[in-house]
Scaffold this motif. Structure first.
Motif, PDB file in Angstrom:
ATOM      1  N   MET A  46       0.805  -1.202   0.000  1.00  9.05           N
ATOM      2  CA  MET A  46       0.000   0.000   0.000  1.00  9.05           C
ATOM      3  C   MET A  46       0.852   1.272   0.000  1.00  9.05           C
ATOM      4  N   GLU A  47       2.162   1.103   0.030  1.00 10.69           N
ATOM      5  CA  GLU A  47       3.043   2.268   0.005  1.00 10.69           C
ATOM      6  C   GLU A  47       2.849   3.083  -1.282  1.00 10.69           C
ATOM      7  N   LYS A  48       2.709   2.419  -2.405  1.00 14.51           N
ATOM      8  CA  LYS A  48       2.532   3.122  -3.677  1.00 14.51           C
ATOM      9  C   LYS A  48       1.229   3.921  -3.674  1.00 14.51           C
ATOM     10  N   TYR A  49       0.190   3.354  -3.075  1.00 15.60           N
ATOM     11  CA  TYR A  49      -1.092   4.058  -3.000  1.00 15.60           C
ATOM     12  C   TYR A  49      -0.949   5.316  -2.139  1.00 15.60           C
ATOM     13  N   LYS A  50      -0.208   5.206  -1.044  1.00 15.23           N
ATOM     14  CA  LYS A  50       0.022   6.374  -0.177  1.00 15.23           C
ATOM     15  C   LYS A  50       0.790   7.447  -0.937  1.00 15.23           C
ATOM     16  N   MET A  59       1.203  17.781 -12.339  1.00 14.07           N
ATOM     17  CA  MET A  59       0.603  16.775 -13.212  1.00 14.07           C
ATOM     18  C   MET A  59       1.674  16.037 -14.003  1.00 14.07           C
ATOM     19  N   ALA A  60       2.743  16.724 -14.372  1.00 13.14           N
ATOM     20  CA  ALA A  60       3.857  16.055 -15.049  1.00 13.14           C
ATOM     21  C   ALA A  60       4.518  15.061 -14.099  1.00 13.14           C
ATOM     22  N   THR A  61       4.672  15.455 -12.842  1.00 12.13           N
ATOM     23  CA  THR A  61       5.230  14.546 -11.833  1.00 12.13           C
ATOM     24  C   THR A  61       4.324  13.339 -11.658  1.00 12.13           C
ATOM     25  N   LEU A  62       3.017  13.588 -11.629  1.00 18.91           N
ATOM     26  CA  LEU A  62       2.044  12.505 -11.493  1.00 18.91           C
ATOM     27  C   LEU A  62       2.119  11.556 -12.688  1.00 18.91           C
ATOM     28  N   ALA A  63       2.261  12.100 -13.876  1.00 15.71           N
ATOM     29  CA  ALA A  63       2.364  11.260 -15.075  1.00 15.71           C
ATOM     30  C   ALA A  63       3.619  10.390 -15.020  1.00 15.71           C
ATOM     31  N   LYS A  64       4.742  10.962 -14.579  1.00 18.82           N
ATOM     32  CA  LYS A  64       5.969  10.183 -14.457  1.00 18.82           C
ATOM     33  C   LYS A  64       5.795   9.091 -13.403  1.00 18.82           C
ATOM     34  N   TRP A  65       5.187   9.442 -12.277  1.00 20.79           N
ATOM     35  CA  TRP A  65       4.934   8.463 -11.219  1.00 20.79           C
ATOM     36  C   TRP A  65       4.074   7.319 -11.763  1.00 20.79           C
ATOM     37  N   ALA A  66       3.024   7.665 -12.503  1.00 21.52           N
ATOM     38  CA  ALA A  66       2.132   6.645 -13.061  1.00 21.52           C
ATOM     39  C   ALA A  66       2.875   5.738 -14.040  1.00 21.52           C
ATOM     40  N   LYS A  67       3.701   6.317 -14.885  1.00 22.74           N
ATOM     41  CA  LYS A  67       4.465   5.524 -15.857  1.00 22.74           C
ATOM     42  C   LYS A  67       5.420   4.573 -15.142  1.00 22.74           C
ATOM     43  N   ASP A  68       6.124   5.086 -14.130  1.00 25.17           N
ATOM     44  CA  ASP A  68       7.061   4.250 -13.380  1.00 25.17           C
ATOM     45  C   ASP A  68       6.345   3.136 -12.618  1.00 25.17           C
ATOM     46  N   THR A  69       5.212   3.470 -12.025  1.00 24.81           N
ATOM     47  CA  THR A  69       4.443   2.480 -11.273  1.00 24.81           C
ATOM     48  C   THR A  69       3.895   1.409 -12.207  1.00 24.81           C
TER      49      THR A  69
END
Length: 60
Positions: free
Chosen positions: A1-5, A37-47
């Protein structure tokens, strides 16, 4: 659940800038929203890549 946090923390950190931009018309906050939002997109791609790698490792 760390990724969700991580995800919820990232989204929560953008809340103030969203309010400042959309409700108060603060253009500097809009720049911060775009950067967030760019940070969020990178996070989503990495995840997504991490999930795929773990899924594929289970098949081997």
């Amino acid at each position: 659940m760390e990724k969700y946090k991580e995800l919820t923390d990232l989204v929560a950190s953008l809340a103030g800038d969203f309010e400042k931009f959309y409700d108060k018309g603060n253009n500097a906050a809009g720049t911060r929203v775009r950067a967030g939002m760019a940070t969020l997109a990178k996070w989503a791609k990495d995840t997504r890549a991490e999930v795929q790698a773990k899924k594929n490792a289970g098949k081997a």
